[in-house]
Motif scaffolding. Structure first.
Motif, mmCIF file in Angstrom:
data_model
loop_
_atom_site.group_PDB
_atom_site.id
_atom_site.type_symbol
_atom_site.label_atom_id
_atom_site.label_comp_id
_atom_site.label_asym_id
_atom_site.label_seq_id
_atom_site.Cartn_x
_atom_site.Cartn_y
_atom_site.Cartn_z
ATOM 1 N N LYS A 129 82.976 -86.343 99.781
ATOM 2 C CA LYS A 129 83.283 -85.569 98.576
ATOM 3 C C LYS A 129 84.096 -86.393 97.583
ATOM 4 O O LYS A 129 83.861 -86.352 96.374
ATOM 5 N N TYR A 130 85.058 -87.166 98.109
ATOM 6 C CA TYR A 130 85.922 -87.917 97.190
ATOM 7 C C TYR A 130 85.165 -89.021 96.467
ATOM 8 O O TYR A 130 85.545 -89.413 95.366
ATOM 9 N N LEU A 131 84.075 -89.532 97.053
ATOM 10 C CA LEU A 131 83.285 -90.537 96.346
ATOM 11 C C LEU A 131 82.509 -89.886 95.197
ATOM 12 O O LEU A 131 82.419 -90.443 94.094
ATOM 13 N N LYS A 132 81.974 -88.690 95.455
ATOM 14 C CA LYS A 132 81.265 -87.977 94.393
ATOM 15 C C LYS A 132 82.221 -87.621 93.257
ATOM 16 O O LYS A 132 81.854 -87.675 92.080
ATOM 17 N N GLU A 133 83.451 -87.239 93.617
ATOM 18 C CA GLU A 133 84.430 -86.901 92.588
ATOM 19 C C GLU A 133 84.787 -88.129 91.758
ATOM 20 O O GLU A 133 84.969 -88.049 90.541
ATOM 21 N N TYR A 134 84.884 -89.283 92.431
ATOM 22 C CA TYR A 134 85.160 -90.531 91.704
ATOM 23 C C TYR A 134 84.012 -90.834 90.744
ATOM 24 O O TYR A 134 84.238 -91.201 89.581
ATOM 25 N N ALA A 135 82.779 -90.677 91.211
ATOM 26 C CA ALA A 135 81.621 -90.927 90.360
ATOM 27 C C ALA A 135 81.619 -89.978 89.163
ATOM 28 O O ALA A 135 81.353 -90.380 88.022
ATOM 29 N N SER A 136 81.950 -88.700 89.412
ATOM 30 C CA SER A 136 81.970 -87.711 88.344
ATOM 31 C C SER A 136 82.992 -88.088 87.275
ATOM 32 O O SER A 136 82.720 -87.960 86.070
ATOM 33 N N ARG A 137 84.158 -88.559 87.703
ATOM 34 C CA ARG A 137 85.188 -88.944 86.737
ATOM 35 C C ARG A 137 84.792 -90.193 85.961
ATOM 36 O O ARG A 137 85.399 -90.518 84.945
ATOM 37 N N ASN A 138 83.788 -90.903 86.463
ATOM 38 C CA ASN A 138 83.286 -92.082 85.767
ATOM 39 C C ASN A 138 81.938 -91.812 85.082
ATOM 40 O O ASN A 138 81.193 -92.746 84.781
ATOM 41 N N GLY A 139 81.638 -90.544 84.880
ATOM 42 C CA GLY A 139 80.473 -90.181 84.074
ATOM 43 C C GLY A 139 79.152 -90.083 84.801
ATOM 44 O O GLY A 139 78.098 -90.034 84.163
#
Length: 267
Positions: free
Chosen positions: A75-85
């Protein structure tokens, strides 16, 4: 949009998206990339992209079809990706859209080795490695009883390892003095004012004989690539300690990425 029963959901989704005047959905021919340092690559099967947009970053979404629950991205990798667009959506065969349900364990805080000078950085590194450096030590070179006069030189830091001592200096010693110290089981390390932080760390590790390597490190490493979904790479100096990899870096590591590195690969 017309769909038939022989088509899988992602094919129908592609028809729907491509019927839009705003978005396109195409097969992915290369991984999605995030950031420069660290550099992230996420492997997906399809990409939904917004068509030409003026004045803002285009919408981007990666679609991945997976066959096993173990392949779901944290989940935290997806959240990181989301914060990077970049939005990441995963379809598990037979189940539909899925999210990671794995518990997220805690991680240690990232240690910051700070200091205004090379000697400060050296001292911080030695303490991190569980040494207790002594500061501003005078080293006897010539002795009154033996040589007829006293001469001492100054060491900014001194540590002991096994049956030797290692001294760190901010000024170059005369060759004769350095030779005498070597003969008395005292190793001498000198920092030049032009030494980079990387050079200071390398000299310190070499002096206390801790093996290290440097370069661009990729996780997962070779041999750990089963069900490969994502890779993380970054420049560092690396040592092995307590069966874990320790990396010395000069950039800010995102806490989400650190959690993945720590939980998956003991980094």
């Amino acid at each position: 949009v017309t769909a038939n029963y022989q088509e899988v959901p992602v094919q129908i989704l592609q028809k729907v998206i491509n019927a839009s005047s705003t978005y396109t959905m195409t097969r992915s021919v290369k991984p999605l990339t995030l950031g420069d340092v660290p550099h992230i690559e996420i492997f997906v099967d399809w990409v939904i992209a917004e068509k030409a947009v003026s004045g803002k970053s285009p919408y981007l979404q990666g679609i991945a079809a997976i066959k096993e629950g173990s392949q779901v991205l944290p989940k935290y990798l997806k959240e990181y990706a989301s914060r990077n667009g970049v939005i990441i959506t995963e379809f598990l065969e037979g189940s539909g859209v899925v999210e990671s349900t794995a518990p997220e364990s805690g991680i240690p805080e990232i240690t910051v080795l700070s200091g205004a000078t090379a000697m400060d950085l050296c001292s911080a590194l030695l303490r991190f490695l569980d040494y207790q450096p002594a500061k501003d030590v005078d080293l006897r070179i010539f002795n009154l009883n033996r040589d007829g006069f006293n001469v001492a030189c100054h060491a900014d830091l001194l540590v002991k390892k096994d049956n030797r001592q290692i001294t760190f200096h901010s000024k170059v010693l005369p060759p004769q003095f350095a030779q005498i110290l070597q003969e008395n089981s005292i190793d001498v390390v000198t920092f030049d004012e032009k030494d980079s932080k990387q050079a200071v760390i390398e000299k310190t590790l070499a002096a206390i004989k801790i093996p290290f390597s440097k370069g661009i490190f990729l996780y997962p490493e070779a041999g750990q690539t089963r069900n490969l979904r994502t890779t993380i790479s970054f420049p560092a100096i690396r040592i092995t300690r307590d069966r874990s990899f320790f990396h010395f870096i000069d950039f800010s590591m995102d806490q989400y990425l650190y959690q993945m590195l720590y939980n998956k690969w003991a980094v």
